[in-house]
Write a protein that holds these residues in place. Structure first.
Motif, PDB file in Angstrom:
ATOM      1  N   ALA A 108       0.909   7.060  -6.696  1.00 41.69           N
ATOM      2  CA  ALA A 108      -0.129   8.078  -6.866  1.00 41.69           C
ATOM      3  C   ALA A 108       0.434   9.482  -6.691  1.00 41.69           C
ATOM      4  CB  ALA A 108      -1.271   7.823  -5.881  1.00 41.69           C
ATOM      5  N   ALA A 109       1.310   9.664  -5.696  1.00 42.33           N
ATOM      6  CA  ALA A 109       1.895  10.979  -5.442  1.00 42.33           C
ATOM      7  C   ALA A 109       2.754  11.451  -6.608  1.00 42.33           C
ATOM      8  CB  ALA A 109       2.731  10.947  -4.162  1.00 42.33           C
ATOM      9  N   ASN A 110       3.341  10.484  -7.357  1.00 36.68           N
ATOM     10  CA  ASN A 110       4.199  10.825  -8.492  1.00 36.68           C
ATOM     11  C   ASN A 110       3.453  10.774  -9.826  1.00 36.68           C
ATOM     12  OD1 ASN A 110       6.478  11.251  -6.887  1.00 36.68           O
ATOM     13  ND2 ASN A 110       7.055   9.093  -6.957  1.00 36.68           N
ATOM     14  N   GLY A 111       2.124  10.672  -9.765  1.00 40.64           N
ATOM     15  CA  GLY A 111       1.324  10.711 -10.985  1.00 40.64           C
ATOM     16  C   GLY A 111       1.148   9.392 -11.691  1.00 40.64           C
ATOM     17  N   VAL A 112       1.622   8.292 -11.083  1.00 40.22           N
ATOM     18  CA  VAL A 112       1.455   6.962 -11.683  1.00 40.22           C
ATOM     19  C   VAL A 112       0.137   6.393 -11.161  1.00 40.22           C
ATOM     20  CG1 VAL A 112       2.486   4.689 -12.046  1.00 40.22           C
ATOM     21  CG2 VAL A 112       3.958   6.683 -11.687  1.00 40.22           C
ATOM     22  N   ARG A 132       0.820  -1.206   0.000  1.00 44.44           N
ATOM     23  CA  ARG A 132       0.000   0.000   0.000  1.00 44.44           C
ATOM     24  C   ARG A 132       0.859   1.264   0.000  1.00 44.44           C
ATOM     25  NH1 ARG A 132      -4.820   0.983  -1.655  1.00 44.44           N
ATOM     26  NH2 ARG A 132      -5.531  -0.929  -0.617  1.00 44.44           N
ATOM     27  N   ALA A 133       1.950   1.265   0.771  1.00 46.15           N
ATOM     28  CA  ALA A 133       2.802   2.458   0.852  1.00 46.15           C
ATOM     29  C   ALA A 133       3.399   2.806  -0.506  1.00 46.15           C
ATOM     30  CB  ALA A 133       3.913   2.237   1.873  1.00 46.15           C
ATOM     31  N   ILE A 134       3.785   1.798  -1.284  1.00 49.28           N
ATOM     32  CA  ILE A 134       4.360   2.070  -2.605  1.00 49.28           C
ATOM     33  C   ILE A 134       3.270   2.498  -3.579  1.00 49.28           C
ATOM     34  CG2 ILE A 134       5.600   1.039  -4.551  1.00 49.28           C
ATOM     35  CD1 ILE A 134       7.287  -0.489  -2.655  1.00 49.28           C
TER      36      ILE A 134
END
Length: 353
Positions: A103-107, A96-98
């Motif tokens: 998501a934070a990097n737009g992926v 989940r953390a990855i």
């Protein structure tokens, strides 16, 4: 570490991109796929790539690296664009953390495939296997501390017979992959935590992180050697008689019969016991792909071939019974599961969890 890996990858892309990157009007920004993997799934990845290149004539061979499961997923989640990987082949599900890093990097548009089953195994050289070993024995032999009544004491065991009188009076010597590899993560999760969970001092610990640290922290002495995952087999072959090593099932097969598996808790790893999950330290191979890198309806994208790559690895001649991936240690999923994964590849369905 992640920055260094990304810098190496960016350099490799710059050298191999050719005219596809130089032409601003090109349909794709890169002329070949970039695939990162765990070191224990490197042989599986190379088998898929070989078949992919052979099947699609004229396709440039993908750029590959095997930095380990954790770093491979970090690289995959580092962003979207030609300087980041298209696919990741790993030996454990994306945590989940990855996912949150992605998501934070737009992926955001991630496709998840289950390719098949493998296992983490303890091996010895032919003629040197230990009989009657359990996950509890392994944990007590390699852990930094051993349970004694309701307490922990520093682990000073020298012989296997000190762990259990049923084991031989031979020296404890175990080679373990370094942290960060998929094989090490599975060894921690499926062997060490399995072996420690019923120890009384462990059951008395309520805080999960502290409990896990007692299970997976290894002793820091010459009896336990932690080496790069890709070097474990060579280190074992050069070690004193009776040494054991932790490897992936495909690494054991790739040894050409020089290594033999050791049964744990009475079950030896084999295609049958792994496929039925009777062998507890079994795992699933996962492949992650960025749908954002595929061409859109206007024919523009980062690279071509993501869908074709995923169709190849889910095909019956690759991942089915007797498929070429079996030589890399893959145990096929049940028929219904294989069909479901092919549908995901065909439809490019996004990961929902």
């Amino acid at each position: 570490m992640r920055r260094n890996l990304l810098a190496i990858l960016a350099g490799a892309l710059a050298l191999s991109a050719g005219p596809a990157l130089a032409q601003t009007g090109s349909i794709t920004l890169r002329d070949r796929l970039v695939v990162v993997s765990s070191s224990s799934s490197a042989s599986l990845t190379q088998a898929i790539i070989g078949a992919f290149v052979e099947r699609y004539e004229g396709v440039p061979p993908p750029i590959t690296s095997a930095p380990g499961s954790t770093h491979a997923l970090e690289m995959f989640c580092s962003g979207v664009g030609p300087q980041t990987p298209d696919l990741a082949v790993v030996t454990r599900r994306m945590p989940r953390a990855i996912q949150e890093t992605c998501a934070a990097n737009g992926v955001r548009d991630i496709i998840e495939l289950q390719v098949g089953l493998g296992a983490v195994v303890l091996v010895a050289r032919r003629g040197e296997a230990i009989q009657g070993l359990t996950t509890r024995h392994v944990w007590e032999a390699v852990a930094a501390e051993r349970p004694q009544e309701e307490e922990f004491v520093p682990n000073a065991a020298r012989l296997w017979s000190e762990i259990s009188p049923t084991l031989p009076r031979s020296e404890i010597r175990v080679i373990v992959p370094e942290e960060g590899s998929g094989t090490r993560a599975l060894f921690d999760d499926l062997v060490l935590e399995s072996g420690c969970r019923h120890a009384k001092p462990i059951r008395l610990i309520f805080e999960a992180h502290y409990r896990r640290s007692k299970c997976v922290t290894l002793r820091n002495d010459p009896r336990i050697r932690q080496v790069d995952s890709g070097a474990v087999v060579a280190e074992l072959l050069a070690s004193p008689p009776g040494t054991l090593a932790v490897v992936s099932y495909d690494q054991m097969l790739a040894s050409g019969g020089n290594l033999v598996p050791i049964a744990l808790d009475g079950v030896a790893p084999s295609p049958a016991t792994i496929g039925s999950l009777d062998y507890d330290p079994a795992r699933t191979f996962y492949v992650y792909a960025k749908r954002q890198h595929s061409r859109n309806q206007q024919g523009v994208g980062v690279v071509r071939g993501i869908r074709e790559f995923m169709l190849e690895l889910t095909s019956e001649h690759a991942a089915g019974p007797g498929g070429y991936l079996s030589t890399a240690g893959l145990v096929p999923l049940p028929p219904a599961d294989r069909a479901a994964q092919r549908r995901v590849a065909e439809r490019q369905s996004l990961m929902s969890r």
